[in-house]
Design a protein around this motif. Structure first.
Motif, mmCIF file in Angstrom:
data_model
loop_
_atom_site.group_PDB
_atom_site.id
_atom_site.type_symbol
_atom_site.label_atom_id
_atom_site.label_comp_id
_atom_site.label_asym_id
_atom_site.label_seq_id
_atom_site.Cartn_x
_atom_site.Cartn_y
_atom_site.Cartn_z
ATOM 1 N N LEU A 136 -2.464 1.094 12.553
ATOM 2 C CA LEU A 136 -3.438 2.059 12.023
ATOM 3 C C LEU A 136 -3.332 2.126 10.497
ATOM 4 C CD1 LEU A 136 -3.389 5.087 14.481
ATOM 5 C CD2 LEU A 136 -5.306 3.599 13.957
ATOM 6 N N GLY A 149 -9.176 -4.247 9.409
ATOM 7 C CA GLY A 149 -9.468 -3.215 8.403
ATOM 8 C C GLY A 149 -10.293 -3.790 7.265
ATOM 9 N N VAL A 161 -0.734 4.257 -0.568
ATOM 10 C CA VAL A 161 -1.885 3.857 -1.392
ATOM 11 C C VAL A 161 -1.441 3.669 -2.835
ATOM 12 C CG1 VAL A 161 -4.038 4.704 -2.386
ATOM 13 C CG2 VAL A 161 -3.655 4.878 0.066
ATOM 14 N N LEU A 202 1.324 2.935 14.952
ATOM 15 C CA LEU A 202 1.128 3.617 13.670
ATOM 16 C C LEU A 202 0.975 2.605 12.539
ATOM 17 C CD1 LEU A 202 3.564 6.647 13.701
ATOM 18 C CD2 LEU A 202 1.091 6.660 13.527
ATOM 19 N N LEU A 222 -13.864 -4.279 8.133
ATOM 20 C CA LEU A 222 -14.592 -3.012 8.068
ATOM 21 C C LEU A 222 -14.865 -2.630 6.619
ATOM 22 C CD1 LEU A 222 -12.817 -1.115 10.950
ATOM 23 C CD2 LEU A 222 -15.255 -1.598 10.775
ATOM 24 N N ASN A 223 -13.896 -2.902 5.748
ATOM 25 C CA ASN A 223 -14.096 -2.594 4.340
ATOM 26 C C ASN A 223 -15.285 -3.367 3.796
ATOM 27 O OD1 ASN A 223 -13.684 -1.824 1.639
ATOM 28 N ND2 ASN A 223 -12.404 -3.611 1.273
ATOM 29 N N SER A 275 -4.760 -0.987 8.792
ATOM 30 C CA SER A 275 -6.218 -1.033 8.776
ATOM 31 C C SER A 275 -6.765 -0.029 7.767
ATOM 32 C CB SER A 275 -6.775 -0.773 10.177
ATOM 33 O OG SER A 275 -6.529 0.547 10.575
ATOM 34 N N THR A 276 -6.090 1.119 7.650
ATOM 35 C CA THR A 276 -6.562 2.120 6.697
ATOM 36 C C THR A 276 -6.424 1.607 5.262
ATOM 37 O OG1 THR A 276 -5.871 3.840 8.213
ATOM 38 C CG2 THR A 276 -6.342 4.508 5.970
ATOM 39 N N LEU A 317 -7.304 -2.042 -0.254
ATOM 40 C CA LEU A 317 -5.982 -2.445 -0.707
ATOM 41 C C LEU A 317 -5.421 -3.581 0.135
ATOM 42 C CD1 LEU A 317 -4.647 1.124 -1.378
ATOM 43 C CD2 LEU A 317 -5.057 -0.627 -3.082
ATOM 44 N N LEU A 356 0.481 8.218 3.712
ATOM 45 C CA LEU A 356 -0.629 7.347 3.346
ATOM 46 C C LEU A 356 -0.914 7.386 1.844
ATOM 47 C CD1 LEU A 356 -2.839 5.400 4.479
ATOM 48 C CD2 LEU A 356 -4.355 7.349 4.223
ATOM 49 N N PHE A 378 -8.991 -0.950 4.683
ATOM 50 C CA PHE A 378 -10.313 -0.343 4.567
ATOM 51 C C PHE A 378 -10.501 0.278 3.189
ATOM 52 C CE2 PHE A 378 -12.903 3.516 4.777
ATOM 53 C CZ PHE A 378 -14.113 2.926 5.031
ATOM 54 N N LEU A 379 -9.435 0.861 2.639
ATOM 55 C CA LEU A 379 -9.542 1.509 1.336
ATOM 56 C C LEU A 379 -9.590 0.484 0.204
ATOM 57 C CD1 LEU A 379 -7.082 4.495 1.800
ATOM 58 C CD2 LEU A 379 -9.569 4.542 1.846
#
Lengths: 335, 355, 318
Positions: free
Chosen positions: C219, C238, C138, C216, C241-242, C222-223, C229, C134, C226-227
Motif C-alpha cells: 500500500l 501505483g 514522502v 502495508l 495510476l499516477n 503504491s501511494t 515519487l 507516510l 502515485f504521489l
C-alpha cells in the motif's frame, strides 16, 4: 427421600436434570446427568466436587445462564412449584437476582471495573424494585454495604480500589440487594487468603441466620462445607456421587469418592494425620469410561463397576450414594 | 467483622502524575521531530536553505534574505560546517551561533521560511491550510467513527451470523483499498454521473449571493473527499469495535449483569460499551498516522487545499521550505491529537494512574 | 499466543486448512506470485519494446489487440498490469523483511533484556510510532533519488514499530513461562534461552506479522508512486495510476487505465490480510462465544420427563 422427613414443600426442587455441551461436529458432552435434589427455605446445601465435575454448570443451569453451547436436555427445576425451564426469557430475567442471586467466584472479574461498586449494587435494586428516589437508593446501598462490613463512604469507589476480601463482601452485598430467597455462592472464597476466607464464611453464616437465606454453596473444599452447610451433595463427572446431611457425609460416607475427598482434607482435630491425595484425574466429559465414572480411580473396583453407571441407592432414607457397594445396605435403587 | 479500609487519598496525586507524564512525553516527542526535521533536510541531498539560495525562482534580495535568516554562512552545528557533504568544522563556536539554533529560534518566532513557489511565508500558507485539513478529517473521521462503532456493535451482538460475516467482509475489503484509488474511482463516478465538482474547496471565480449558497458549494466539494475518508476508516473501526466488544462480552461481569436480570440492551449500554470503548480510543490514537496518510492521498486526488495537498504540491514543485513546514505541522498535529486521546483514555478509565 | 498444545507447525497447517479466510488468502497470494513469475509468458507484448505511437493509439478502449486498452503512452495496459505485479511484490517482500527484522530484533532485545535497554528501546519505538509514516517517507524519498531501492529501504526502515511492540509483548509473556524460568534456574545462558526457548515461540507471531506488513508495504509503495515519487525506470501499479491520473485518463473516460492497477493492489493486499487473519486464528485458536449469544440453551425435547423406574432414573450414560 431426604425432604420427605420435612413436611414443608421444598423451595427449590431439581429433578433428573441432564445438560449437554454441544460442539458440532463432535458428539455432545454429558455435562450433567440425573441431578436431583431439593433445597428448603433457610437451608444451606453444599455442592462439592473437583473442578470440571459440573457443579458450576449446575448453578448456571438453575439461573438458565449456560453458555451458548450448553443444552438442557431433560429434567425440571421448580422454584416454589413454578417450573423455571418453562418460563419465557422475559419472565426468567425478572426472576434472576430477585429470587435467586449469585455470588460469583473471583469478584475482581465479576464486578465491572469501570463502574463504582455503589452503582453496580444500585443497578440491581433499580432493575427489580420501583425505587426511583436517588436518596432512597443511596440509603439502601449504604445499608447493604454496612451489612457486609464495608463503610458506606466507599460506595463511590471502583472495584480496583478494594482489597480482594472487600470485593467479595461487595459481591455479597450485591447478591443481597433484592432480598432473594436463594443465594448461590460459587466458590466464594477461592483466591482469598485463609484469614479473609474465614471472615467471608462467618459473614455468610451470620447473614443466613439473620435473613433466613437459603444458600447453595459450591466448593471443592469439604472444610468450608463443614462450617456452613446442613446437607451435602457430592458430584463426580457430572453425576451425583453422594447426597446426605453433613454429619453423615463426614462420619459415614458410603461413596469411595467422598471417602477419598475426606482423606484429602485435613482434620484439625487430628494434627498428625497423613493427607491422602486422590490418584488419577477427574474424567473428561467427552471421554467417559464405560460403567461407573469413578472406576479408574476407585480402590474398590469389582467386575460390575465396568458394566454400568450405578444408580443412586438409598443407604438410609436420607442418604443416597451411587455406588454398587451401597446396594447391599439399601433396599434397592432409589429413584 | 473487620473493616479493612485502605487509604486511597494518594490517588489524585497519581492521576496528575499520569497527566504530567503524558504532556512531558508529548513535548519531548515534538522536540525530537523538530531536531529530526532539521537534520533530515541537512543530511539528505535536498537542503531547502541551500537549494533556495540557488533557486532561480527567487530574486537576488530574497536569496540574500534567506542567507541571513538561516545563517547559512555559519556552521550547521558545533564541529560540523556541513553534513552533506560531510565537512568537519570548529567545535569551539558559540552553539547559539549555528544553523541549528538559528533554525530553532526561527521556529520559536513562527518563521518557517518562504515558499519558493508562492513567495509567501510558509507559516501563512500552512495556517490557511490547517483548517481545511481539519474540516476534511473532522467530517470524514466523525462519520467513520460513529458508523463504524454502530456497525461494530451490531456485528459483535450478532456474532457468527450473516450480519457479522457481511460486516467482516466489508471491513477487510475497505482495509485493502488504497485510499487514493478509492478517491479516484469515487471522483470518476461523482463527476461523471452526479455532476459533482472535480476538485478544490470552492467553485473558482464565483460570487456567492449569500452564506447559504457558499455552504452548499462547500458541501458539494466536501462530499466526495469525506466519503472516501469514511469508507476507508469505517471498516477498520468496525472491526476493532467488534473484536473488543466480543472480548468484553465474554467477561465475567457481563455474566453478572445477566444474572442480575438485565436485558441485552441494558447490558450493552451500561456494562459493555464503556469497557469496549477503551481499546477503541487507543486505536484511534494509534491510527492518527494513517489518518494523516489518508489526508495526503485524498487531498492530492481531490486538489483539496489542505496540509496533505501541500505536501503533494511541495514534492512536485521541489518547494522544500513548504515540504519541511508541512511535515513539521502534520507531525506536531498528530502528536498533540495523540496526547488528547491519551488524556481522554485517562478520563474514561478510572484505573489509569493508580498503581 | 502459540502454546505447546496447539500441536506445532503441523497443527497450525491443519487448522489453517480448515480456515476458509486463510485458504482464500493463500490461494489469492499464490495466484499473484504466479502472475508475477510468469509475466513474460502471460503478457501479450514486451513492456520494454520501443513502439511508434500516434495520437490515435493513446487511451484506446479495450479491443482484441489490447484486452485492457492502452495507456497515455499508447502502451498495452494488460502487459503493464502483469509486469506491475513484480514490482509490488518485490517491494512488499523486501521492505517487510527489513521491517520485521528490525522490529523483531528490537522487540526481542527489549522484551528479553528488560530494564534500561527495554526502557530506551521502547521509548524510541513510541516516538517512531507517533511520527506519521507516510509524510516522513514522502520527505525522505523526495530528498533522495526516487529509486526502487530507496523506496524499499524507506518503507522498511519506517515500518517496524508495530512489529517491535508485538514481539516485545510476546517475548515478555514467553519469558515468564515455567520452562524458561526452569532453564534459567538450572543455569542456562541468555543466548541459549533466547535461541532455544524464546525465539521458536516468537517466530510464528513474526510470520503472521510479516504477512500483514507485506500488505502495508505494498500500500505504501503504491501511494508513494502515485504521489510521483516512484522509480521512473520501473512501472509499478501505483505509477500506472499516477500516469493515468495526471495525464488525463479521467477526462478521456479511460476507466481501463484506472481500474486494473487498483484492482491488482486490492487483490494482493486483500490476499495478505486474509492469510494473516487466517494464520492468526490458526496459531491462536479460541472459542468465539460470549454471554449475549442467542439463548438456545433449552432444547425442544427437554420436557421428556424420565420415567420413574429405577433404571430410567439412574444418572447413567444414555
Amino acid at each position: 427421600m431426604p425432604h420427605a422427613i420435612l413436611d414443608r414443600p421444598p423451595l427449590l426442587e431439581v429433578s433428573h436434570l441432564d445438560v449437554d455441551y454441544v460442539d458440532p461436529p463432535h458428539p455432545p458432552a454429558a455435562a450433567l446427568r440425573g441431578i436431583t435434589f431439593t433445597l428448603q427455605r433457610g437451608e444451606a446445601l453444599g455442592i462439592v466436587g473437583e473442578s470440571g465435575c459440573g457443579k458450576s454448570t449446575l448453578m448456571l443451569t438453575l439461573l438458565r445462564l449456560l453458555p451458548a453451547a450448553g443444552r438442557i436436555v431433560a429434567g425440571s427445576v421448580r422454584l416454589d412449584g413454578v417450573e423455571l425451564l418453562d418460563l419465557d426469557a422475559r419472565a426468567m430475567a425478572a426472576l434472576r437476582w430477585k429470587r435467586i442471586a449469585m455470588i460469583f467466584q473471583g469478584a475482581m472479574n465479576a464486578l465491572n471495573p469501570v463502574r463504582t461498586v455503589g452503582e453496580q449494587i444500585a443497578e440491581a435494586i433499580r432493575r427489580h424494585e420501583d425505587v426511583t428516589n436517588r436518596r432512597a437508593l443511596d440509603r439502601r446501598v449504604s445499608e447493604l454495604l454496612d451489612l457486609v462490613g464495608i463503610a458506606a463512604s466507599r460506595r463511590e469507589q471502583y472495584p480496583f480500589q478494594y482489597s480482594g476480601g472487600m470485593r467479595q463482601r461487595a459481591m455479597i452485598a450485591m447478591a443481597l440487594a433484592c432480598s432473594p430467597d436463594i443465594v448461590i455462592a460459587d466458590e466464594p472464597t477461592t483466591a482469598l487468603d485463609v484469614m479473609i476466607q474465614a471472615q467471608i464464611l462467618q459473614l455468610l453464616a451470620d447473614l443466613r441466620r439473620q435473613l433466613q437465606l437459603s444458600i447453595l454453596l459450591v466448593t471443592h473444599d469439604l472444610g468450608i462445607v463443614a462450617e456452613l452447610c446442613d446437607r451435602v451433595l457430592v458430584m463426580y463427572g457430572g453425576v451425583m456421587a453422594e447426597y446426605a446431611d453433613a454429619d453423615t457425609i463426614y462420619n459415614g460416607a458410603a461413596h469411595p469418592y467422598t471417602q477419598a475427598l475426606l482423606q484429602a482434607f485435613p482434620d484439625p482435630t487430628q494434627p498428625a494425620q497423613k493427607l491422602a491425595a486422590i490418584p488419577g484425574a477427574p474424567p473428561r466429559l467427552t471421554d467417559l469410561p464405560p460403567g461407573c465414572r469413578f472406576t479408574p480411580r476407585c480402590p474398590h473396583v469389582f467386575a460390575r463397576c465396568h458394566t454400568a453407571q450405578p444408580p443412586l441407592y438409598a443407604v438410609t432414607p436420607a442418604h443416597q450414594a451411587s455406588c454398587f457397594r451401597a446396594e447391599t445396605t439399601s433396599g434397592g435403587a432409589h429413584a | 467483622m473487620i473493616l479493612c479500609i485502605r487509604v486511597d487519598e494518594s490517588q489524585l496525586v497519581h492521576r496528575s502524575v499520569y497527566l504530567a507524564n503524558k504532556i512531558a512525553w508529548a513535548a519531548f516527542t515534538i522536540l525530537f521531530v523538530i531536531v529530526l526535521n532539521f537534520f533530515l533536510f541537512r543530511i539528505l541531498p535536498g537542503d531547502p536553505a541551500r537549494a533556495g539560495v540557488r533557486d532561480p525562482r527567487l530574486t537576488a534580495e530574497a536569496q540574500a534574505a534567506i542567507r541571513t535568516r538561516f545563517g547559512l554562512d555559519k556552521p550547521v552545528i558545533n564541529c560540523f560546517t556541513s553534513l552533506n557533504p560531510l565537512e568537519p568544522g570548529d567545535c569551539a563556536v558559540n552553539p547559539l551561533d549555528t544553523q541549528f539554533f538559528i533554525y530553532a529560534g526561527n521556529l520559536l518566532r513562527g518563521e518557517f521560511g518562504i515558499s519558493y513557489h508562492t513567495n509567501r511565508p510558509v507559516v501563512e500558507v500552512l495556517g490557511e491550510r490547517l483548517w481545511n485539513t481539519l474540516l476534511l478529517i473532522g467530517a470524514g473521521q466523525i462519520l467513520a467513527i460513529v458508523l463504524g462503532m454502530a456497525l461494530g456493535i451490531l456485528a459483535a451482538w450478532k456474532a457468527r451470523t450473516p450480519v457479522d460475516y457481511g460486516a467482516l467482509g466489508f471491513s477487510l475489503l475497505a482495509w485493502s483499498l488504497p485510499t487514493f484509488w478509492l478517491g479516484i474511482i469515487l471522483l470518476f463516478w461523482g463527476s461523471t454521473y452526479l455532476g459533482l465538482p472535480v476538485g478544490g474547496k470552492s467553485t473558482p471565480g464565483i460570487n456567492y449571493a449569500n452564506t447559504w449558497e457558499e455552504l452548499v458549494d462547500l458541501a458539494r466539494h466536501l462530499f466526495l473527499p469525506s466519503l472516501t475518508y469514511t469508507i476507508v476508516f469505517l471498516g477498520e473501526y468496525m472491526l476493532i469495535m467488534r473484536s473488543s466488544l466480543v472480548d468484553v462480552l465474554a467477561e465475567d461481569y457481563i455474566l453478572t449483569a445477566k444474572a442480575k436480570g438485565l436485558n441485552h440492551f441494558q447490558i450493552l449500554k451500561d456494562h459493555a460499551l464503556k469497557n469496549a470503548m477503551l481499546p477503541m480510543v487507543t486505536i484511534i490514537a494509534l491510527n492518527l498516522g494513517f489518518t494523516v496518510a489518508g489526508a495526503v492521498q485524498i487531498e492530492s486526488v481531490f486538489s483539496w487545499p489542505g496540509l496533505g495537498g501541500a505536501i503533494y504540491e511541495a514534492v512536485n514543485r521541489r518547494d522544500y521550505p513548504m515540504l519541511q513546514g508541512a511535515f513539521l505541522l502534520l507531525a506536531v498535529s498528530v502528536i498533540v491529537a495523540n496526547l488528547i486521546a491519551e488524556l481522554l483514555y485517562g478520563y474514561l478509565d478510572p484505573r489509569v494512574g493508580v498503581e | 499466543m502459540m502454546e505447546q498444545a496447539t500441536g506445532g507447525y503441523r497443527g497450525v497447517w491443519r487448522r489453517l486448512r480448515r480456515n476458509p479466510m486463510g485458504m482464500i488468502g493463500l490461494a489469492m497470494l499464490v495466484t499473484a506470485i504466479g502472475v508475477a513469475l510468469l509475466a513474460p509468458w502471460l503478457s501479450p507484448y514486451d513492456p520494454n519494446a520501443i513502439i511508434r505511437v500516434t495520437i490515435l493509439d493513446i487511451y484506446q478502449s479495450p479491443s482484441p489487440a489490447h484486452w485492457l486498452g492502452t495507456d497515455d503512452a499508447g502502451r498495452d495496459v494488460l502487459t503493464n498490469f502483469l509486469y506491475g505485479a513484480r514490482v509490488s511484490l518485490t517491494v512488499g517482500f523486501f521492505a517487510s523483511f527489513i521491517a520485521v527484522s528490525i522490529g523483531g530484533l528490537l522487540g526481542l532485545s527489549a522484551g528479553f533484556l528488560g530494564g534500561r535497554t527495554e526502557g530506551v528501546l521502547m521509548r524510541f519505538t513510541d516516538i517512531m510510532l507517533v511520527i506519521p509514516d507516510l509524510p516522513l517517507a514522502v520527505v525522505i524519498v523526495a530528498l533522495t533519488k526516487p529509486s526502487l531501492t530507496n523506496i524499499i529501504l524507506v518503507i522498511g526502515l519506517l515500518g517496524w514499530t508495530g512489529t517491535a511492540r508485538l514481539v516485545r509483548a510476546q517475548t515478555m509473556s514467553v519469558k515468564q513461562r515455567k520452562f524458561v524460568l526452569r532453564a534459567r534456574a538450572v543455569g542456562a545462558g541468555n543466548r541459549y534461552i533466547m535461541h532455544r526457548h524464546i525465539f521458536p515461540l516468537v517466530l510464528p507471531l513474526m510470520v503472521v506479522n510479516t504477512v500483514l506488513v507485506i500488505s502495508l508495504a505494498i500500500l505504501n509503495e503504491s501511494t508513494l508512486s502515485f504521489l510521483g515519487l516512484g522509480d521512473p525506470a520501473t512501472l509499478s501499479w501505483g505509477q500506472m495510476l499516477n500516469y493515468a491520473f495526471t495525464r488525463g485518463a479521467m477526462s478521456a473516460g479511460a476507466w481501463w487505465a484506472l481500474i486494473p492497477p487498483g484492482f491488482g493492489i486490492v487483490w494482493v493486499v486483500l490476499a495478505c490480510t486474509l492469510l494473516g487473519q487466517g494464520l492468526e486464528q490458526a496459531l491462536n485458536p479460541r472459542l468465539l462465544t460470549h454471554h449475549l449469544a442467542a439463548d438456545r440453551t433449552l432444547t425442544s425435547h427437554r420436557r421428556l420427563q424420565p420415567a420413574p423406574t429405577s433404571e430410567g432414573a439412574t444418572p447413567g450414560n444414555r
